[in-house]
Design a protein around this motif. Sequence first.
Motif, PDB file in Angstrom:
ATOM      1  N   ASP A   1       0.904  -1.286   0.055  1.00 24.95           N
ATOM      2  CA  ASP A   1       0.060  -0.044  -0.086  1.00 24.95           C
ATOM      3  C   ASP A   1       1.174   1.263  -0.079  1.00 24.95           C
ATOM      4  O   ASP A   1       1.976   1.076   0.294  1.00 24.95           O
ATOM      5  CB  ASP A   1      -0.776  -0.018   1.367  1.00 24.95           C
ATOM      6  N   TYR A   2       0.260   2.375  -0.377  1.00 24.67           N
ATOM      7  CA  TYR A   2       1.072   3.607  -0.370  1.00 24.67           C
ATOM      8  C   TYR A   2       0.990   4.208   0.902  1.00 24.67           C
ATOM      9  O   TYR A   2      -0.123   3.673   1.961  1.00 24.67           O
ATOM     10  CB  TYR A   2       0.295   4.471  -1.307  1.00 24.67           C
TER      11      TYR A   2
ATOM     12  N   ASP B   1       0.614   7.719   3.203  1.00 23.04           N
ATOM     13  CA  ASP B   1       0.079   9.349   3.044  1.00 23.04           C
ATOM     14  C   ASP B   1       0.895  10.144   3.987  1.00 23.04           C
ATOM     15  O   ASP B   1       1.601   9.529   5.287  1.00 23.04           O
ATOM     16  CB  ASP B   1      -1.219   9.537   3.406  1.00 23.04           C
TER      17      ASP B   1
ATOM     18  N   GLU C   1      10.202   7.328  -2.252  1.00 22.41           N
ATOM     19  CA  GLU C   1       9.177   6.540  -2.733  1.00 22.41           C
ATOM     20  C   GLU C   1       8.832   5.610  -1.562  1.00 22.41           C
ATOM     21  O   GLU C   1       9.533   4.651  -1.369  1.00 22.41           O
ATOM     22  CB  GLU C   1       9.206   6.004  -4.023  1.00 22.41           C
TER      23      GLU C   1
ATOM     24  N   ARG D   1       6.244   2.683   0.455  1.00 25.19           N
ATOM     25  CA  ARG D   1       5.155   1.472   0.408  1.00 25.19           C
ATOM     26  C   ARG D   1       5.112   0.871   1.857  1.00 25.19           C
ATOM     27  O   ARG D   1       6.284   0.818   2.302  1.00 25.19           O
ATOM     28  CB  ARG D   1       5.482   0.660  -0.709  1.00 25.19           C
TER      29      ARG D   1
END
Length: 148
Positions: free
Chosen positions: A6-7, A9, A52, A54
């Motif tokens: 998942d990302y 936030d 980035e 995850r």
Amino acid sequence: MDHGIDYIDKFEYKEVVNVWEASVRATHHFLKEADIAYFKPLILNTYLDAVELRCCRDEYCKIIGFVGVAEENLEMLFIHPSHRGKGIGKTLLDYVINSLKVNKVDVNEQNEQAVGFYKHCGFETIGRSETDASGKPYPILHLELIKI
């Protein structure tokens, strides 16, 4: 157990730092308390924005492990200690290798579990630095994924 990727936030950064700190305390026994205090705000305010991100989450959507990648380098991979040994690190590593084209990682030489994990996953040592990126006296191994 299914570990989906998942990302993360920005509003979850404090949760990410909590996972980082719990993981570091469980695995980086060579660090001093002052080192953890030094890195914690850097992780929160600088490092997370530079990669980035995850993660894997538990059934309550809490982050239980995360990775950070920049320019095909794995910059961070941390698993909450209560979730170690369940394949989460391997799931995250496989994801960043296959989806984000990661082929290099730097790891603290004194973190023998991490060194063993990466070598087991196909990485080999290509270099060594006497100090970490902050100039602290913690030797770093530079590892590269060897394609067979």
